[in-house]
Design a protein around this motif. Structure first.
Motif, PDB file in Angstrom:
ATOM      1  N   GLU A   6      23.340  -8.248 -41.985  1.00  0.00           N
ATOM      2  CA  GLU A   6      23.777  -7.984 -43.795  1.00  0.00           C
ATOM      3  C   GLU A   6      22.683  -6.889 -43.850  1.00  0.00           C
ATOM      4  N   SER A   7      22.758  -5.947 -44.583  1.00  0.00           N
ATOM      5  CA  SER A   7      21.231  -5.463 -45.216  1.00  0.00           C
ATOM      6  C   SER A   7      21.629  -4.321 -46.461  1.00  0.00           C
ATOM      7  N   GLY A   8      21.111  -4.369 -47.372  1.00  0.00           N
ATOM      8  CA  GLY A   8      21.287  -3.468 -48.747  1.00  0.00           C
ATOM      9  C   GLY A   8      21.704  -3.807 -50.001  1.00  0.00           C
ATOM     10  N   GLY A   9      21.461  -4.943 -49.946  1.00  0.00           N
ATOM     11  CA  GLY A   9      21.433  -4.931 -51.279  1.00  0.00           C
ATOM     12  C   GLY A   9      20.263  -5.343 -52.387  1.00  0.00           C
ATOM     13  N   GLY A  10      20.829  -4.957 -53.235  1.00  0.00           N
ATOM     14  CA  GLY A  10      19.564  -4.901 -54.246  1.00  0.00           C
ATOM     15  C   GLY A  10      20.649  -5.492 -55.154  1.00  0.00           C
ATOM     16  N   SER A  21      25.345  -2.776 -45.558  1.00  0.00           N
ATOM     17  CA  SER A  21      25.365  -2.250 -43.937  1.00  0.00           C
ATOM     18  C   SER A  21      25.668  -3.753 -43.309  1.00  0.00           C
ATOM     19  N   CYS A  22      25.916  -3.871 -42.152  1.00  0.00           N
ATOM     20  CA  CYS A  22      26.462  -4.980 -41.616  1.00  0.00           C
ATOM     21  C   CYS A  22      26.465  -4.601 -39.751  1.00  0.00           C
ATOM     22  N   ARG A  23      25.555  -5.221 -39.204  1.00  0.00           N
ATOM     23  CA  ARG A  23      25.541  -5.082 -37.925  1.00  0.00           C
ATOM     24  C   ARG A  23      25.767  -5.633 -37.000  1.00  0.00           C
ATOM     25  N   ALA A  24      26.432  -5.681 -36.509  1.00  0.00           N
ATOM     26  CA  ALA A  24      26.926  -6.866 -35.395  1.00  0.00           C
ATOM     27  C   ALA A  24      26.019  -6.791 -33.264  1.00  0.00           C
ATOM     28  N   GLY A  76      27.782  -0.257 -33.415  1.00  0.00           N
ATOM     29  CA  GLY A  76      28.169  -1.838 -34.164  1.00  0.00           C
ATOM     30  C   GLY A  76      28.275  -1.982 -35.327  1.00  0.00           C
ATOM     31  N   THR A  77      27.820  -1.353 -36.630  1.00  0.00           N
ATOM     32  CA  THR A  77      27.643  -0.794 -37.958  1.00  0.00           C
ATOM     33  C   THR A  77      29.044  -1.344 -39.032  1.00  0.00           C
ATOM     34  N   VAL A  78      29.387  -1.473 -40.106  1.00  0.00           N
ATOM     35  CA  VAL A  78      30.643  -1.783 -41.414  1.00  0.00           C
ATOM     36  C   VAL A  78      29.379  -1.542 -42.060  1.00  0.00           C
ATOM     37  N   TYR A  79      30.153  -0.081 -43.079  1.00  0.00           N
ATOM     38  CA  TYR A  79      29.591  -0.575 -43.982  1.00  0.00           C
ATOM     39  C   TYR A  79      30.630  -0.577 -45.443  1.00  0.00           C
TER      40      TYR A  79
END
Length: 123
Positions: A6-10, A21-24, A76-79
């Protein structure tokens, strides 16, 4: 058998927006991918999910109209696009996957692969 990152938190003010974002690590053409969240002292609960084959989605009532889950099969990403954020949205957000071909639910036990989480703080 699938790794999720996961990424994009803040940290944002109430009414603001964030996109997670979550990349598999493997192709996601036949997965249920979901976002869960867990606030301090509370159990983990579902937020939204998407069945990657047809793009069908589910949301919990508290985020309907504010959050949008989507997927990009090619990368391969879910948002999770989060708008009109509220302090009660503050939590650690986790991406999770069920086994291939399994339909989506909000049951934590049904998910076999989890990311490490990304923190969202709304003040």
């Amino acid at each position: 058998h699938v790794q999720l990152v996961e990424s994009g938190g803040g940290s944002v003010q109430a009414g603001g927006s964030l996109t997670l974002s979550c990349r598999a690590s493997v192709p996601i053409n036949r997965y249920c991918l979901a976002w869960f969240r867990q606030a301090p002292g509370k159990e983990r609960g579902g937020v939204a999910n998407v069945y990657t084959y047809d793009g069908s989605t589910q949301y919990v009532d508290s985020v309907k109209g504010r959050f949008t889950i989507s997927r990009n099969i090619a990368n391969g990403t879910v948002y999770l696009q989060m708008n009109s954020l509220k302090p009660e949205d503050t939590a650690m957000y986790f991406c999770a996957a069920r086994e291939p071909f399994s339909l989506c639910t909000f049951g934590v036990a049904g998910y076999t692969n989890w990311g490490q989480g990304t923190q969202v703080t709304v003040s």
